[in-house]
Design a protein around this motif. Structure first.
Motif, PDB file in Angstrom:
ATOM      1  N   SER A  74       0.834  -1.205   0.000  1.00  0.00           N
ATOM      2  CA  SER A  74       0.000   0.000   0.000  1.00  0.00           C
ATOM      3  C   SER A  74       0.864   1.250   0.000  1.00  0.00           C
ATOM      4  O   SER A  74       0.479   2.281  -0.555  1.00  0.00           O
ATOM      5  CB  SER A  74      -0.941  -0.009   1.212  1.00  0.00           C
ATOM      6  N   GLN A  75       2.053   1.164   0.618  1.00  0.00           N
ATOM      7  CA  GLN A  75       2.985   2.290   0.599  1.00  0.00           C
ATOM      8  C   GLN A  75       3.354   2.644  -0.846  1.00  0.00           C
ATOM      9  O   GLN A  75       3.319   3.816  -1.238  1.00  0.00           O
ATOM     10  CB  GLN A  75       4.250   1.929   1.389  1.00  0.00           C
ATOM     11  N   SER A  94       1.215   5.911  -1.246  1.00  0.00           N
ATOM     12  CA  SER A  94       2.010   6.976  -0.627  1.00  0.00           C
ATOM     13  C   SER A  94       3.184   7.440  -1.475  1.00  0.00           C
ATOM     14  O   SER A  94       3.565   8.606  -1.418  1.00  0.00           O
ATOM     15  CB  SER A  94       2.536   6.501   0.740  1.00  0.00           C
ATOM     16  N   GLU A  95       3.753   6.548  -2.243  1.00  0.00           N
ATOM     17  CA  GLU A  95       4.932   6.906  -3.036  1.00  0.00           C
ATOM     18  C   GLU A  95       4.494   7.746  -4.237  1.00  0.00           C
ATOM     19  O   GLU A  95       3.781   7.267  -5.112  1.00  0.00           O
ATOM     20  CB  GLU A  95       5.639   5.645  -3.508  1.00  0.00           C
ATOM     21  N   LYS A  96       4.926   8.971  -4.275  1.00  0.00           N
ATOM     22  CA  LYS A  96       4.483   9.882  -5.329  1.00  0.00           C
ATOM     23  C   LYS A  96       5.510  10.071  -6.443  1.00  0.00           C
ATOM     24  O   LYS A  96       5.148  10.242  -7.596  1.00  0.00           O
ATOM     25  CB  LYS A  96       4.138  11.252  -4.725  1.00  0.00           C
TER      26      LYS A  96
END
Length: 478
Positions: A278-279, A283-285
């Motif tokens: 999920s990261q 979250s990782e842009k």
């Protein structure tokens, strides 16, 4: 590091193809025989030639673009393809009109050329025996047999008959097990699949000592070759890639019992191909791994990938040439669920306002140019093994449970146990393999007569699966 090795070895396949072009020509060109001898008398040379085969597999004409990103996906009505687009004839199944005719011919000729080069590689391993120890030779041979099976199978899936009908006994395509330039006979599809499975059986046996299963090292260090052959095995046809491909072939044949067995064997070692996090998805842009490389059982690296992205999908491409779906269509595919990792990562309406619809980001470049997953295109992922296992269950609820495992790792809630397995399987193929070239083959295997018209906001288009044999082949069969 991986991509540097591929770049350095690009020239090798050119030399190798030249070597294999014509036996008589080689007979009067001893310097070419010398080059052949030099290549196959060292571990470094042999590994370089095999890497050359992988480089060709990732060529834009094959799995670097046509059979993953563009042509094969247009056949599945993935995109809105206006009449001005150079893929419109593909989208409308006008196979005998240009430029569709030439594009399909290129896929055919490049595939068979690579098959013949692979056969020459196998023949030369036998011819120059003694360069490699038995274990290392077995592994490289296993990879080559798997490449040959993989290419033949996809040629059948694309150009062959719908196997699940009585067409399985009709003549289909030629199968090549030698490097000769003769014209092989067209085989009934069922006999052709027998040969694919024979090659995969050979590969499976030869790859039993694959480093992916043993952790042992294939020693090429004395020739200065990087340990690429030992690590990153999911960029090569490893032992589990062979098993996964067998599951795919067996399901295509309709042998659900054996397809399930092989899919389960790969699922049993799924820790080797861990789900994306999920990261990474949420979250990782700057540097997201949009292709979920960790889940990849086998994939290729195309060093031209971002050039292809810019030409095909980048928001700067004008509306008449970009490959992008009608937004209502893509929203329907993902059921308007922004929690789906595959949706929120890969589909975005540009903030600059250059497009009023969502564009495809899966193969866009990232900020950190040293990330190991750059240039990657998946060929088989662990999710497909769950889909195959789900389709092969005799109890529908068990199949739904397997789909729920994938959904849980895509940010989605579970399906009800009484959900329709076939409906949900089709949805998963539509979502999970965007830009990976599997949906058209799914439709063909399932005898899906029509799908949504990718170039209209409503309505369906009848799918034409009868892709003709190219003229360059058929002229020899009159």
């Amino acid at each position: 590091m991986k991509k540097n090795i591929l770049l350095k070895l690009t020239f090798v396949l050119g030399c190798f193809s030249f070597l294999t072009s014509c036996d008589k020509y080689l007979d009067i060109q001893p310097e070419d025989k010398i080059l052949e001898t030099q290549l196959f008398s060292s571990k470094q040379g042999i590994n370089s030639v095999l890497n050359g085969l992988y480089i060709s597999l990732a060529d834009n004409m094959l799995y670097g673009d046509n059979l993953t990103l563009s042509t094969i996906e247009v056949l599945a009505q993935r995109y809105n393809v206006p009449t001005t687009h150079n893929l419109n004839k593909i989208a409308t199944y006008a196979y005998n009109e240009e430029p569709a005719k030439s594009r399909l011919e290129n896929i055919w000729t490049r595939s068979y050329s690579l098959i013949l080069n692979t056969n020459t590689f196998l023949e030369n391993l036998n011819k120059y025996k003694g360069t490699l120890d038995a274990e290392n030779e077995a592994i490289l041979k296993g990879e080559a047999y798997a490449i040959r099976a993989f290419l033949h199978f996809d040629l059948l899936r694309l150009f062959g008959p719908r196997y699940s009908t009585s067409d399985s006994t009709a003549n289909s395509l030629p199968y090549y097990e030698k490097s000769q330039n003769t014209v092989n006979p067209l085989l009934p599809a069922n006999d052709y699949v027998d040969l694919v499975l024979n090659d995969l059986n050979l590969a499976e046996e030869l790859l039993k000592a694959d480093p992916i299963t043993t952790g042992q090292i294939i020693d090429f260090s004395d020739e200065g070759v990087n340990s690429f052959v030992n690590t990153n095995r999911n960029y090569r046809f490893n032992y589990y890639a062979v098993k996964a491909l067998k599951a795919r072939v067996l399901l295509y044949r309709g042998n659900k019992v054996e397809a399930l067995n092989y899919a389960n064997e790969v699922i049993s070692v799924s820790s080797l191909f861990p789900w994306t996090t999920s990261q990474n998805a949420l979250s990782e842009k700057q540097n997201p791994d949009r292709v979920f490389t960790s889940e990849m059982i086998i994939g290729v690296m195309n060093t031209q990938l971002y050039n292809r992205y810019t030409a095909l999908f980048d928001p700067s491409v004008n509306d008449f040439n970009i490959l992008a779906p009608i937004e209502s269509r893509i929203n329907t595919v993902f059921e308007n669920n922004e929690n789906d990792y595959r949706f929120n990562l890969n589909w975005v309406r540009p903030s600059t306002g250059v497009k009023t619809y969502k564009t495809f980001l899966k193969y866009a470049d990232i900020v950190d140019k040293n990330k190991s997953f750059r240039y990657t295109i998946p060929l088989i992922k662990i999710s497909e093994m769950y889909y195959i296992a789900a389709e092969c269950q005799t109890v529908s609820a068990n199949g739904i449970a397997l789909l729920n495992t994938v959904r849980a790792n895509r940010g989605l809630l579970p399906l009800a146990a009484n959900a329709n397995i076939n409906t949900e399987l089709q949805k998963e193929y539509q979502k999970d393999f965007f830009g990976e070239g599997q949906l058209f083959y799914y439709y063909k295997r399932r005898n899906t007569t029509s799908t949504v018209n990718g170039s209209a906001t409503s309505g369906n288009r009848t799918i034409n699966y009868s892709i003709p044999m190219p003229d360059s082949e058929s002229i020899y069969r009159d």
